[in-house]
Design a protein around this motif. Structure first.
Motif, PDB file in Angstrom:
ATOM      1  N   SER A 141       0.818  -1.209   0.000  1.00 43.02           N
ATOM      2  CA  SER A 141       0.000   0.000   0.000  1.00 43.02           C
ATOM      3  C   SER A 141       0.855   1.263   0.000  1.00 43.02           C
TER       4      SER A 141
ATOM      5  N   THR B   4       3.777   1.501  -1.359  1.00 40.86           N
ATOM      6  CA  THR B   4       4.292   1.613  -2.730  1.00 40.86           C
ATOM      7  C   THR B   4       3.271   2.327  -3.608  1.00 40.86           C
ATOM      8  N   MET B   5       2.017   1.888  -3.515  1.00 38.24           N
ATOM      9  CA  MET B   5       0.960   2.510  -4.315  1.00 38.24           C
ATOM     10  C   MET B   5       0.797   3.980  -3.929  1.00 38.24           C
TER      11      MET B   5
ATOM     12  N   ALA C   4       3.858   6.222  -4.973  1.00 37.94           N
ATOM     13  CA  ALA C   4       3.908   6.345  -6.442  1.00 37.94           C
ATOM     14  C   ALA C   4       2.805   7.277  -6.936  1.00 37.94           C
ATOM     15  N   THR C   5       1.686   7.264  -6.234  1.00 35.31           N
ATOM     16  CA  THR C   5       0.569   8.144  -6.586  1.00 35.31           C
ATOM     17  C   THR C   5       0.963   9.608  -6.348  1.00 35.31           C
TER      18      THR C   5
ATOM     19  N   LYS D 254       3.317  10.978  -9.035  1.00 27.67           N
ATOM     20  CA  LYS D 254       2.738  11.275 -10.350  1.00 27.67           C
ATOM     21  C   LYS D 254       1.729  12.422 -10.271  1.00 27.67           C
TER      22      LYS D 254
ATOM     23  N   ASP E 269      -9.991  15.390  -5.560  1.00 30.94           N
ATOM     24  CA  ASP E 269      -9.914  13.939  -5.793  1.00 30.94           C
ATOM     25  C   ASP E 269      -8.857  13.305  -4.889  1.00 30.94           C
ATOM     26  N   MET E 270      -7.684  13.937  -4.813  1.00 27.14           N
ATOM     27  CA  MET E 270      -6.600  13.339  -4.021  1.00 27.14           C
ATOM     28  C   MET E 270      -6.959  13.327  -2.530  1.00 27.14           C
TER      29      MET E 270
ATOM     30  N   PHE F 183      -9.586  10.725  -2.031  1.00 31.50           N
ATOM     31  CA  PHE F 183      -9.021   9.384  -2.199  1.00 31.50           C
ATOM     32  C   PHE F 183      -8.310   8.939  -0.914  1.00 31.50           C
TER      33      PHE F 183
ATOM     34  N   LEU G  31     -10.888   8.227   1.828  1.00 25.24           N
ATOM     35  CA  LEU G  31     -11.592   6.954   1.617  1.00 25.24           C
ATOM     36  C   LEU G  31     -10.655   5.773   1.831  1.00 25.24           C
ATOM     37  N   PHE G  32      -9.390   5.936   1.427  1.00 26.42           N
ATOM     38  CA  PHE G  32      -8.407   4.881   1.680  1.00 26.42           C
ATOM     39  C   PHE G  32      -8.389   4.532   3.168  1.00 26.42           C
TER      40      PHE G  32
ATOM     41  N   HIS H  94     -10.784   4.690   5.124  1.00 26.77           N
ATOM     42  CA  HIS H  94     -12.033   4.007   5.520  1.00 26.77           C
ATOM     43  C   HIS H  94     -12.054   2.544   5.084  1.00 26.77           C
ATOM     44  N   VAL H  95     -11.471   2.272   3.917  1.00 27.19           N
ATOM     45  CA  VAL H  95     -11.612   0.916   3.371  1.00 27.19           C
ATOM     46  C   VAL H  95     -10.378   0.038   3.604  1.00 27.19           C
TER      47      VAL H  95
END
Lengths: 191, 191
Positions: A93, A95-96, A99-100, A103, A116-117, A120, A123-124, A126-127
Motif C-alpha cells: 500500500s 508503494t501505491m 507512487a501516486t 505522479k 480527488d486526491m 481518495f 476513503l483509503f 475508511h476501506v
C-alpha cells in the motif's frame, strides 16, 4: 477487541493479536508468524503468484521447485499464495501511495485534482483492510490534512505520514529530503 | 503520446514506451528493462527497502551484501531502491485492492460503506500513477459498475477486473471460484 476465551492476547512477534468480531484472527491485521502461532496451521511462505515466474535455476535452497500440490486446482501457473499479512499489505500500500504522490501534478493541480486526491486518501483510510492501521491513518489525516497544492508538498506529506507509522512500529525514520529520488527520479545511476 | 525525436517507440519488452509530456520516460508506466534501454542508465535491481532486512546468511549469490554506496546518505538502514516500475506497481496495487475486497462486510454493508467503496474505486482510477492503466480501469468501471452489495460480490468483481487486465497483458486467467481462498481464508494448510 478482547481475545476470545482460551485465545492468547499477544503473538510471538510481541504484537497484540487482532481478532475479528466472530473470534477468528484478522488476516490483514496480524503477522504471518502470529497467525501460525494461534491457528496451528503451517502457513506456506509467500511465493511468486505465477509458477512460471520461478527461475529455472536458483541458488541452492533459495526457492523450492513448485509441485502440483502447490498449484491452484486446474491451473498450470497460479500457485497457492496465502492472503497477505499486515506487513505485506503495508509494503504494497505504501508503494501505491508514494507512487501516486510521485505522479501528482508538479505545479498547479486543478481544484478537481486537489479534491480527488484528498477524498481518495480519506476513503483509503475508511476501506483499508487492516482495521487498526486504517483508524490510525484516519486520525493522522484528521490532524494533518493532506497537502495537495503541488507534487513536492504531497510527496513530503506522504513521507511524513509514513514516518509517523515507522515511529509507531519502531522502524527508522526515512529522510524526507530524499522522497523525490526514492519515488520519482531514482538515484542517478551511472551507465 | 508520440515519442520525442530520436527516442524509440517500443522497448525490448515489446511494449510501447510511454513518455511524459516533457519527453522523459514515465517511470510508473514502463518496465525496468525498457527504462534502462532508453535512458542508458544501469538501474539497480529492486532490493529490500531496509538494509537490516537482509539476512545475515544467505544462499550463495542470492543476495549481494549492502555496501555503503547502496545506502541513502546519512542512513544506516535504508538502501537506494529505484522507484517502482509498472509491474511492481501493478502487483502492489492488486494486493491492496483484493485485500480491501476481502475485508468488505460479508453481508449487509451500510449505504455509506457501499458509496465509500464505489467512490474509492472510481477515485483510484483517477489518481493511479500508471496513466494508461488508470484510463483502462476507469473505462472498465464505467462499463462494469463495482458490485458492492456484499463481500462475495465485490471479491468476484475485483477478480474479474484483474482478469480483464491479465487478458490484455497475455497472462493466464485466474479461476475466480478461488478468490476467497486466495484473499480471505487461505488454502487449508495442515499443521
Amino acid at each position: 477487541m478482547t481475545p476470545p476465551p482460551n485465545k492468547p492476547e499477544y503473538g510471538p512477534s510481541g504484537r497484540k493479536l487482532i481478532y475479528e468480531e466472530d473470534g477468528t484472527l484478522c488476516r490483514s491485521c496480524n503477522e504471518y508468524t502470529d497467525f501460525q502461532f494461534v491457528t496451528g496451521k503451517a502457513l506456506k511462505a509467500p511465493r511468486p503468484a505465477v509458477a512460471s515466474a520461478v527461475p529455472a535455476t536458483t541458488a541452492p535452497g533459495a526457492l523450492a521447485a513448485v509441485s502440483s500440490d502447490d498449484l491452484i486446482p486446474g491451473s498450470r501457473t497460479y500457485v497457492k499464495v496465502p492472503p497477505p499479512d499486515v506487513n505485506q499489505l503495508g509494503r504494497s500500500s505504501w508503494t501505491m501511495l508514494h507512487a501516486t504522490a510521485a505522479k501528482y501534478p508538479k505545479d498547479s493541480p486543478t481544484d478537481q485534482q486537489k479534491q480527488d486526491m484528498t477524498k481518495f486518501l480519506t476513503l483509503f483510510s475508511h476501506v483499508y483492510p487492516c482495521t487498526w492501521c486504517a483508524k490510525d491513518f484516519e486520525k493522522y489525516i484528521r490532524e494533518n490534512a493532506p497537502k495537495v497544492d503541488n507534487r513536492e508538498q504531497l510527496g513530503r506529506w506522504m513521507c511524513e505520514a509514513h514516518n509517523h507509522v515507522n515511529k509507531k512500529l519502531g522502524k527508522p525514520k526515512f529522510n524526507c529530503n530524499f522522497w523525490e529520488k526514492r519515488w520519482v527520479s531514482g538515484w542517478d545511476e551511472e551507465s
